[in-house]
Design an enzyme around this catalytic site. Structure first.
Site, PDB file in Angstrom:
ATOM      1  N   ASP A  12      94.316  81.282  -3.009  1.00 46.55           N
ATOM      2  CA  ASP A  12      95.408  83.195  -2.605  1.00 46.55           C
ATOM      3  C   ASP A  12      96.765  82.600  -2.130  1.00 46.55           C
ATOM      4  O   ASP A  12      96.976  83.480  -1.240  1.00 46.55           O
ATOM      5  CB  ASP A  12      94.667  83.994  -2.244  1.00 46.55           C
ATOM      6  CG  ASP A  12      93.377  84.737  -3.058  1.00 46.55           C
ATOM      7  OD1 ASP A  12      93.048  84.031  -4.618  1.00 46.55           O
ATOM      8  OD2 ASP A  12      92.927  85.558  -2.801  1.00 46.55           O
ATOM      9  N   ASP A  50      95.097  86.036  -6.361  1.00 48.82           N
ATOM     10  CA  ASP A  50      94.404  88.033  -6.343  1.00 48.82           C
ATOM     11  C   ASP A  50      95.450  88.489  -7.546  1.00 48.82           C
ATOM     12  O   ASP A  50      96.552  88.638  -7.074  1.00 48.82           O
ATOM     13  CB  ASP A  50      94.790  88.409  -5.057  1.00 48.82           C
ATOM     14  CG  ASP A  50      93.662  89.036  -4.370  1.00 48.82           C
ATOM     15  OD1 ASP A  50      92.716  89.500  -4.651  1.00 48.82           O
ATOM     16  OD2 ASP A  50      94.023  90.001  -3.828  1.00 48.82           O
ATOM     17  N   HIS A  52      95.663  92.634  -9.716  1.00 45.21           N
ATOM     18  CA  HIS A  52      94.911  93.639  -8.885  1.00 45.21           C
ATOM     19  C   HIS A  52      95.565  94.496 -10.211  1.00 45.21           C
ATOM     20  O   HIS A  52      97.292  94.557 -10.143  1.00 45.21           O
ATOM     21  CB  HIS A  52      95.286  94.102  -7.536  1.00 45.21           C
ATOM     22  CG  HIS A  52      94.101  93.492  -7.122  1.00 45.21           C
ATOM     23  ND1 HIS A  52      92.944  93.126  -6.643  1.00 45.21           N
ATOM     24  CD2 HIS A  52      94.304  93.235  -5.597  1.00 45.21           C
ATOM     25  CE1 HIS A  52      92.344  92.346  -5.760  1.00 45.21           C
ATOM     26  NE2 HIS A  52      93.548  92.748  -4.658  1.00 45.21           N
ATOM     27  N   HIS A  56      94.553  99.792  -7.965  1.00 46.34           N
ATOM     28  CA  HIS A  56      93.287  99.194  -7.762  1.00 46.34           C
ATOM     29  C   HIS A  56      92.676  99.777  -6.511  1.00 46.34           C
ATOM     30  O   HIS A  56      93.256 100.907  -5.458  1.00 46.34           O
ATOM     31  CB  HIS A  56      93.951  97.556  -7.076  1.00 46.34           C
ATOM     32  CG  HIS A  56      91.951  97.064  -7.649  1.00 46.34           C
ATOM     33  ND1 HIS A  56      91.845  96.408  -6.274  1.00 46.34           N
ATOM     34  CD2 HIS A  56      91.934  96.773  -8.227  1.00 46.34           C
ATOM     35  CE1 HIS A  56      90.578  96.369  -7.099  1.00 46.34           C
ATOM     36  NE2 HIS A  56      90.690  95.982  -7.630  1.00 46.34           N
ATOM     37  N   HIS A  85      98.840  95.214  -2.684  1.00 48.79           N
ATOM     38  CA  HIS A  85      98.860  94.277  -2.950  1.00 48.79           C
ATOM     39  C   HIS A  85      99.208  93.485  -3.913  1.00 48.79           C
ATOM     40  O   HIS A  85      98.548  93.669  -4.894  1.00 48.79           O
ATOM     41  CB  HIS A  85      98.721  93.767  -1.938  1.00 48.79           C
ATOM     42  CG  HIS A  85      96.760  93.237  -1.714  1.00 48.79           C
ATOM     43  ND1 HIS A  85      96.385  94.312  -1.630  1.00 48.79           N
ATOM     44  CD2 HIS A  85      96.134  91.942  -2.649  1.00 48.79           C
ATOM     45  CE1 HIS A  85      94.774  93.997  -1.967  1.00 48.79           C
ATOM     46  NE2 HIS A  85      94.758  92.646  -2.459  1.00 48.79           N
ATOM     47  N   LYS A 110      91.541  86.670  -9.798  1.00 48.01           N
ATOM     48  CA  LYS A 110      90.003  87.867  -9.658  1.00 48.01           C
ATOM     49  C   LYS A 110      90.824  89.317  -9.198  1.00 48.01           C
ATOM     50  O   LYS A 110      92.191  89.178  -8.872  1.00 48.01           O
ATOM     51  CB  LYS A 110      89.119  87.083  -8.615  1.00 48.01           C
ATOM     52  CG  LYS A 110      90.139  86.693  -7.049  1.00 48.01           C
ATOM     53  CD  LYS A 110      89.721  85.563  -6.765  1.00 48.01           C
ATOM     54  CE  LYS A 110      90.593  85.588  -4.904  1.00 48.01           C
ATOM     55  NZ  LYS A 110      90.661  86.641  -4.365  1.00 48.01           N
ATOM     56  N   CYS A 155      89.464  85.939   1.932  1.00 43.85           N
ATOM     57  CA  CYS A 155      89.037  85.385   0.211  1.00 43.85           C
ATOM     58  C   CYS A 155      88.027  83.892   0.400  1.00 43.85           C
ATOM     59  O   CYS A 155      87.503  83.932  -0.065  1.00 43.85           O
ATOM     60  CB  CYS A 155      90.332  85.389  -0.519  1.00 43.85           C
ATOM     61  SG  CYS A 155      90.374  86.940  -0.994  1.00 43.85           S
TER      62      CYS A 155
HETATM   63  C1  VGL Z   1      92.174  89.117   0.033  1.00 42.09           C
HETATM   64  C2  VGL Z   1      92.670  91.201   1.537  1.00 42.09           C
HETATM   65  C3  VGL Z   1      92.564  91.702  -0.226  1.00 42.09           C
HETATM   66  C4  VGL Z   1      92.305  87.617   0.722  1.00 42.09           C
HETATM   67  C5  VGL Z   1      92.626  89.241  -1.458  1.00 42.09           C
HETATM   68  O1  VGL Z   1      93.392  87.052  -0.066  1.00 42.09           O
HETATM   69  O2  VGL Z   1      91.922  87.507   1.437  1.00 42.09           O
HETATM   70  N1  VGL Z   1      92.799  89.701   1.437  1.00 42.09           N
HETATM   71  N2  VGL Z   1      92.466  90.612  -1.262  1.00 42.09           N
HETATM   72 ZN    ZN Z   2      93.412  91.602  -3.197  1.00 44.86          ZN
END
Ligand code: VGL
Ligand code: ZN
Length: 202
Positions: A12, A50, A52, A56, A85, A110, A155
């Protein structure tokens, strides 16, 4: 050069998790040069993204009376609510501009199902819906993983724990990760990863 049974998993490294982004991790961008350099040491390099849909269910904006970083009970368990986000196709969902995206051989997206979040690169937050990464790595003969990226306590941690549970040997390069740290979640994450047999280096 690491042997062919080792993969680098870059979690990410997207604009929204870097300074100025919607869910910025402190110094999240500082690890880009080190990750770029490390890519040259692996024959298998995977990036996660990430990803979404707008609206979401992990976004606090979708839950009346809830603010970011509060929690809600979902059918699959407790879910932290986040600022909007990494919306699909947005600038925030795009990889950091200096990341060597071209060196990534697979991009695992994801969190694309509206009703379920996915921290881990292997399973969504119900801990049963697979992303397909396990099969990809196994069919390439990969048995050892090095994890880097954002965020250490979400993550990256979930990916490391799932990888260990799936039988991979896992090393976390802590110097090439940065955390969010909600109520001590960073210490808790390091403790949980060590307990699961993850090697935390540097
Ligand atoms: C993440 C919160 C929400 C991450 C992703 O990449 O750690 N944290 N979505
Ligand atoms: Zn996320």
């Amino acid at each position: 050069m690491h042997p062919d049974n080792e993969a680098l998993i870059v979690i990410d490294m997207q604009n929204d998790f870097c300074p100025g982004g919607a869910l910025a991790v402190e110094d999240g961008d500082a690890i880009v040069p080190g990750i770029n350099a490390l890519m040259d040491d692996f024959t298998c390099v995977v990036l996660t993204q990430d990803w979404h849909p707008a609206g979401h269910s992990s976004f606090a904006s979708q839950h009346a009376g809830k603010a970011p970083f509060e929690t809600v009970e979902m059918p699959y368990g407790t879910q932290v609510l986040w600022p909007d986000h990494c919306v699909q196709g947005s600038e925030g969902a795009t990889f950091h501009r200096d990341l060597r995206i071209d060196a990534g051989q697979l991009i695992i997206r994801k969190g694309f199902r509206a009703g379920i979040d996915s921290y881990s690169a292997f399973f969504e937050n119900d801990q049963t819906t697979p992303t397909g990464l396990d099969g990809y790595l196994r069919s390439r003969g990969v048995t050892r993983l090095t994890l880097v990226g954002l965020a250490t306590d979400f993550c990256v941690q979930y990916s490391a724990l799932d990888a260990a549970r799936l039988g991979f040997a896992v090393t976390l390069r802590d110097d090439l990760c940065r955390g969010i740290d909600l109520d001590g979640s960073l210490d808790a994450a390091r403790h949980a990863m060590r307990a699961a047999g993850v090697e935390i280096s540097a």
